[in-house]
Design a protein around this motif. Structure first.
Motif, PDB file in Angstrom:
ATOM      1  N   UNK A  78       0.324  -1.575  -0.273  1.00  0.00           N
ATOM      2  CA  UNK A  78      -0.033  -0.282  -0.025  1.00  0.00           C
ATOM      3  C   UNK A  78       0.597   1.411  -0.268  1.00  0.00           C
ATOM      4  N   UNK A  79       1.952   0.884   0.482  1.00  0.00           N
ATOM      5  CA  UNK A  79       2.763   2.246   0.936  1.00  0.00           C
ATOM      6  C   UNK A  79       3.102   2.222  -0.740  1.00  0.00           C
ATOM      7  N   UNK A  81       2.899   8.262   3.676  1.00  0.00           N
ATOM      8  CA  UNK A  81       4.061   7.826   3.678  1.00  0.00           C
ATOM      9  C   UNK A  81       4.691   7.317   5.764  1.00  0.00           C
ATOM     10  N   UNK A  82       3.945   8.593   6.112  1.00  0.00           N
ATOM     11  CA  UNK A  82       3.738   8.265   7.604  1.00  0.00           C
ATOM     12  C   UNK A  82       3.386   7.921   8.827  1.00  0.00           C
ATOM     13  N   UNK A  83       2.155   7.725   8.062  1.00  0.00           N
ATOM     14  CA  UNK A  83       0.916   7.023   8.237  1.00  0.00           C
ATOM     15  C   UNK A  83       0.863   5.639   8.565  1.00  0.00           C
ATOM     16  N   UNK A 114       0.117  14.824   0.763  1.00  0.00           N
ATOM     17  CA  UNK A 114      -0.636  13.584   0.878  1.00  0.00           C
ATOM     18  C   UNK A 114       0.101  12.071   0.847  1.00  0.00           C
ATOM     19  N   UNK A 115       1.170  13.054  -0.081  1.00  0.00           N
ATOM     20  CA  UNK A 115       2.125  11.589  -0.485  1.00  0.00           C
ATOM     21  C   UNK A 115       2.907  11.868   0.781  1.00  0.00           C
ATOM     22  N   UNK A 116       3.490  13.170   2.286  1.00  0.00           N
ATOM     23  CA  UNK A 116       4.198  12.901   2.963  1.00  0.00           C
ATOM     24  C   UNK A 116       3.177  11.899   4.220  1.00  0.00           C
TER      25      UNK A 116
END
Lengths: 398, 398
Positions: free
Chosen positions: A55-56, B60-62, B55-57
């Protein structure tokens, strides 16, 4: 004149609101999901199976390739490539134009309820049946009737007798929630023939079908009678439930109304999520991923069966051996009540869901649902031992 | 006996299905969203404003921090931190426990309809009103009445006369879709007082409130009469619509029933999406991001106003000057019909939505809705010129 000096706002609830109730399971989970409690109550897939890395990667790719479009409003029908992938996955000829992407398959139940249930409509369900379906139909105020049956499937005489005038028969043929029951080839043939003979529409729900342990289940009802079935599927059990992605396959006569209901309900299912799942599924990902889930859940089922065998000796408890899915169904000896057992079990550190919540009509109070996928094998051993101790304590003869 | 030899399946639709219709706008968009057509018809935010990198960051973080939990089933109420962020954003005291996260604010309309509308219930709306609300309410079979009004707001005498027995008044006070109308301070005070005096519940919808151009609009109705309002908000216009994230703030008397309806509708709004938005919003992101949207949309509105001023000279067309939002409302001279104008406009390469679709009762066929946010300033110039040419051709005196 200040608003506060005035008589209060006259909030008037719709009649149907009286039929909407907190989920029994939800209320039980509040009590039981405390630290230290081993829970067989929830219906959560094992989070170990979620392909987080895939998913990432998909997030990064979708946003890099087409970020603005992925974050924009989208078509109510669903993302075209995903509709094609769903149609191609199914084991009978399905056009992408028949696939409506929904916000989880729970939403498909809500949409079908809106389109097919009037207040007072008769709706047939299995005995027992999925509680979430009863909740989805309830706001449309149906009269829900449970079709009699046994461990092999619904009773065809009873179904035939109840069919006239009923709007549909809701049936979950594979590793049913809650009972773990799977309909065999003969039962499916008989069911489809009865439906066709009586003109009774079938609402087939198949969230667990991919989670088979030894061999795939027989072909879906919809593959046998495509024009007579609405078919519901889900990505919740094979990829991840938190994205809320399901679908309904509908005959042409039904599709436009379901689409209109869908548009009114939430405009469309999140397009970003649809693109993520479409991206993750490329190149046969599910063929590599799902066998691992099957193997894990089979080990967990075996652990629970072994623990039951070991711990329930002489207690008069019966249980089945699900051939897939997430749930096992057990029955206490005569005179015992699962709802009364629950607090004693929780006191000993183990939780389950009393079966009574899953019956449309008269409930069998001796039944209980045990999920074998959330707890670890070690927890299953300890939890079943604690459950046996609670039963021993609670037994009428004790 | 083969199913195919048998009489067909007896599909019976619910009565309400007859009241569900394809969206007029949707049908128009099918015709008009062709290459080469300049469309003022859609209601799409400008995709240029979507914070793709943020949103991309966040993705990745979530996923790195808590991937399995972000992909698991979640609470029907919504993700706790997001409920807290929503409560903290609102300009009156709101408890997080009053915030129900929904799958877009469209779903909140569906849930309110289920909980508050019986077949035949009277429901009051503005004239004109948001088409999506009419569609969301329709399955519950209300009698929808438009409250009379003018460019400044609804007529209080008419509202007072219609209030007895009505379930609620649905009102969109800021930069309304479709009319662009904003209620001033005096209109809000009068509306709240009338609601309080008559006990009429208010259903306040505020998707556009943050998109003000010169100054923020007056305080919401819910800030003035919290116990008498349901308040709907959305992230669609300030972050991205494709994630489908909205919310409803409900008084304690209503919250539990809305929650039950929510659970039955789709179990919960995608938890991953909730965590993404929660993550993106940290550290005052909206305070830095939204001013850019406001500035862009203001430039676009100004471009449309200038083009109208220039091109509609002498044609007898009137239009308003929205103080925010996405839509401008125009009215053709007497004797003209916007629905009849549309094909001529499309033939000249420009599309809009005839206003008639937005009326609960008798429609003003001369009205049309023009979105100024999707087309570029250059397209606005050319599109308005083409529209003027179509009007000139279509005018009765021509």
């Amino acid at each position: 004149m200040k608003p506060n000096d005035l008589p209060g706002t006259r909030w008037t609830l719709a009649q149907r609101a009286a039929r909407m109730n907190p989920s029994v399971i939800r209320e039980i989970l509040k009590v039981t999901e405390q630290p230290g409690i081993i829970s067989f109550a929830g219906g959560l897939p094992s989070a170990r199976t979620f392909p987080v890395d895939a998913f990432a990667e998909a997030c990064a790719r979708v946003l890099a390739d087409d970020g603005p479009a992925a974050l924009q409003y989208a078509a109510s029908e669903g993302w075209g490539p995903l509709r094609e992938q769903v149609a191609a996955m199914l084991p009978w000829p399905v056009q992408p134009s028949q696939v409506l992407i929904t916000t989880g398959s729970q939403q498909a139940l809500d949409l079908v309820g809106k389109v097919m249930i009037d207040a007072g409509s008769r709706v047939l369900v299995e005995t027992p049946t999925y509680l979430g379906a009863l909740q989805a139909f309830a706001p449309m105020e149906p009269v829900v009737e449970g079709v009699a049956g046994d461990a092999s499937g619904p009773d065809m005489d009873d179904l035939r007798a109840r069919a006239p005038g009923a709007r549909f028969f809701y049936v979950l043929p594979n590793f049913q929630n809650p009972s773990g029951r799977t309909l065999g080839e003969a039962q499916r043939e008989a069911l489809v023939e009865t439906a066709a003979a009586t003109g009774l529409p079938l609402l087939e729900d198949n969230p667990y079908g991919e989670l088979w342990f030894d061999q795939p289940p027989p072909a879906p009802l919809a593959a046998r009678l495509p024009g007579g079935c609405l078919y519901l599927g889900s990505f919740s059990k094979v990829l991840a439930p938190g994205l809320r992605l399901g679908w309904v396959v509908a005959p042409p006569a039904l599709f436009p109304k379901l689409l209109q209901a869908k548009q009114a309900a939430d405009l469309h299912t999140p397009g970003f999520n649809q693109r993520l799942v479409s991206e993750v599924m490329k190149n046969g990902f599910l063929d590599r991923h799902v066998p691992g889930i099957r193997a894990l859940y089979r080990r967990q089922r075996d652990a629970m069966l072994a623990a039951l065998e070991r711990e329930m000796q002489g207690l008069g408890v019966h249980w089945n051996r699900p051939e897939g899915g997430m749930f096992l169904w057990a029955r206490l000896p005569a005179g015992m009540d699962a709802a009364q057992l629950l607090p004693r079990a929780v006191a000993r550190g183990v939780a389950f869901v009393p079966g009574a919540a899953f019956y449309a009509g008269e409930a069998d109070a001796r039944t209980l649902r045990l999920s074998f996928v959330t707890a670890s094998a070690d927890e299953i051993d300890r939890g079943i031992a604690a459950l046996a101790a609670a039963i021993r304590e609670h037994a009428p003869s004790a």
